[in-house]
Scaffold this motif. Sequence first.
Motif, PDB file in Angstrom:
ATOM      1  N   MET A   1       0.952  -1.116   0.067  1.00 25.85           N
ATOM      2  CA  MET A   1       0.022  -0.167  -0.075  1.00 25.85           C
ATOM      3  C   MET A   1       0.874   1.318  -0.042  1.00 25.85           C
ATOM      4  N   SER A   2       0.538   2.484  -0.934  1.00 24.76           N
ATOM      5  CA  SER A   2       1.282   3.472  -0.897  1.00 24.76           C
ATOM      6  C   SER A   2       0.506   4.471   0.045  1.00 24.76           C
ATOM      7  N   ASP A   3       0.848   5.883   0.207  1.00 26.37           N
ATOM      8  CA  ASP A   3       0.497   6.786   0.934  1.00 26.37           C
ATOM      9  C   ASP A   3      -0.917   7.727   0.023  1.00 26.37           C
ATOM     10  N   THR A   4      -0.624   7.429  -1.304  1.00 27.48           N
ATOM     11  CA  THR A   4      -1.414   7.959  -2.000  1.00 27.48           C
ATOM     12  C   THR A   4      -1.913   7.042  -3.387  1.00 27.48           C
ATOM     13  N   ILE A   5      -2.933   7.312  -3.968  1.00 25.24           N
ATOM     14  CA  ILE A   5      -3.432   6.363  -5.151  1.00 25.24           C
ATOM     15  C   ILE A   5      -3.822   7.367  -6.097  1.00 25.24           C
ATOM     16  N   ARG A   6      -3.352   6.936  -7.431  1.00 26.75           N
ATOM     17  CA  ARG A   6      -3.694   7.826  -8.553  1.00 26.75           C
ATOM     18  C   ARG A   6      -5.213   7.465  -8.892  1.00 26.75           C
ATOM     19  N   MET A   7      -5.921   8.180  -9.350  1.00 24.20           N
ATOM     20  CA  MET A   7      -7.352   7.782  -9.885  1.00 24.20           C
ATOM     21  C   MET A   7      -7.498   8.787 -11.246  1.00 24.20           C
ATOM     22  N   VAL A   8      -7.884   8.264 -12.258  1.00 25.69           N
ATOM     23  CA  VAL A   8      -7.984   8.872 -13.461  1.00 25.69           C
ATOM     24  C   VAL A   8      -9.359   9.260 -13.775  1.00 25.69           C
ATOM     25  N   VAL A   9      -9.748  10.438 -14.303  1.00 31.29           N
ATOM     26  CA  VAL A   9     -10.817  11.154 -14.758  1.00 31.29           C
ATOM     27  C   VAL A   9     -10.901  10.803 -16.201  1.00 31.29           C
ATOM     28  N   ALA A  10     -11.754  10.104 -16.631  1.00 37.33           N
ATOM     29  CA  ALA A  10     -11.763   9.806 -18.174  1.00 37.33           C
ATOM     30  C   ALA A  10     -12.241  10.841 -18.981  1.00 37.33           C
ATOM     31  N   THR A  11     -11.454  11.882 -19.154  1.00 39.53           N
ATOM     32  CA  THR A  11     -11.893  13.282 -19.784  1.00 39.53           C
ATOM     33  C   THR A  11     -10.454  13.815 -20.442  1.00 39.53           C
ATOM     34  N   HIS A  12     -10.458  14.436 -21.532  1.00 42.25           N
ATOM     35  CA  HIS A  12      -9.415  15.385 -21.515  1.00 42.25           C
ATOM     36  C   HIS A  12      -9.659  16.847 -21.243  1.00 42.25           C
ATOM     37  N   ASN A  13     -10.830  17.130 -20.659  1.00 42.45           N
ATOM     38  CA  ASN A  13     -10.993  18.456 -20.241  1.00 42.45           C
ATOM     39  C   ASN A  13     -10.659  18.640 -18.758  1.00 42.45           C
ATOM     40  N   GLU A  14      -9.650  19.537 -18.550  1.00 37.32           N
ATOM     41  CA  GLU A  14      -9.157  20.036 -17.596  1.00 37.32           C
ATOM     42  C   GLU A  14     -10.030  20.689 -16.341  1.00 37.32           C
ATOM     43  N   GLY A  15     -11.046  21.303 -16.891  1.00 36.93           N
ATOM     44  CA  GLY A  15     -12.259  21.898 -16.213  1.00 36.93           C
ATOM     45  C   GLY A  15     -12.817  20.873 -15.383  1.00 36.93           C
ATOM     46  N   LYS A  16     -13.174  19.778 -16.101  1.00 38.96           N
ATOM     47  CA  LYS A  16     -13.946  18.810 -15.369  1.00 38.96           C
ATOM     48  C   LYS A  16     -13.229  18.208 -14.372  1.00 38.96           C
ATOM     49  N   LEU A  17     -11.740  18.020 -14.499  1.00 33.82           N
ATOM     50  CA  LEU A  17     -10.858  17.768 -13.393  1.00 33.82           C
ATOM     51  C   LEU A  17     -10.833  18.543 -12.227  1.00 33.82           C
ATOM     52  N   ALA A  18     -10.931  19.714 -12.237  1.00 34.64           N
ATOM     53  CA  ALA A  18     -10.895  20.765 -11.267  1.00 34.64           C
ATOM     54  C   ALA A  18     -12.262  20.492 -10.574  1.00 34.64           C
ATOM     55  N   GLU A  19     -13.351  20.415 -11.255  1.00 31.76           N
ATOM     56  CA  GLU A  19     -14.757  20.382 -10.596  1.00 31.76           C
ATOM     57  C   GLU A  19     -14.760  19.249  -9.799  1.00 31.76           C
TER      58      GLU A  19
END
Length: 232
Positions: A1-19
């Motif tokens: 186990m690591s301290d953090t985990i990457r999770m992918v937002v299935a989009t190319h829109n950085e605005g959606k990531l921020a939301e």
Amino acid sequence: MSDTIRMVVATHNEGKLAEIKRILVEDLGEDAERIELVTAGSLNLPDPVEDGVSFEQNALLKARDVVRRTGLPAVADDSGLIVDVLGAAPGILSARWAGVHGDDAANNRLLLAQIEDIPDANRTARFRCAAALVVPETDDGRTEPPYDIHNENVELGDMQGVIIRAPRGEHGFGYDPIFVPDDQPARAAEAGHPLTSAEMMPEEKNAISHRSKAIRRLVPSIRRLVLHNYVQ
């Protein structure tokens, strides 16, 4: 186990990531710092063909595609406009209702023409979003794609409103200029009329949006399936 985990937002829109990041911070508090959000675009992942026949199917197929390619948990969403008098159309065809994908002005013109004779009281509609979380199998020993799927969940969120007769507003995209949400910011009283989604500031729209509601309903699954399984 690591301290953090990457999770992918299935989009190319950085605005959606921020939301989505904002929602996780608000709902998960300090635990949100344990999730590193990245977009599919930042990983140079292709967009899958969205051949589902519902918002739920399209959201799931986008998240599944990311998981199988990366072996990382993924969140995806799919959304559109449902107009009651049109029998729930344009629905999953919202972005290409007039025939060309993403031609917002043409889509608005066609929709307004189709319901031109409909009385105001019957022009009810809603934006609907399906948000999906798909989590990979971590104990199958795979070291390269395609990775197996362990669990998946999908949630819905609606933003109720009505279709007006002419566009108003400069913000937003899609059908925002012709859609007036039932939920209105306090500022609408100053304007003297209910605001369209395109007349709202981004933070006002995000506070009531169908996407925000669907993502918030995913948060318990993100806490259980991502934080508890991947991060200690």
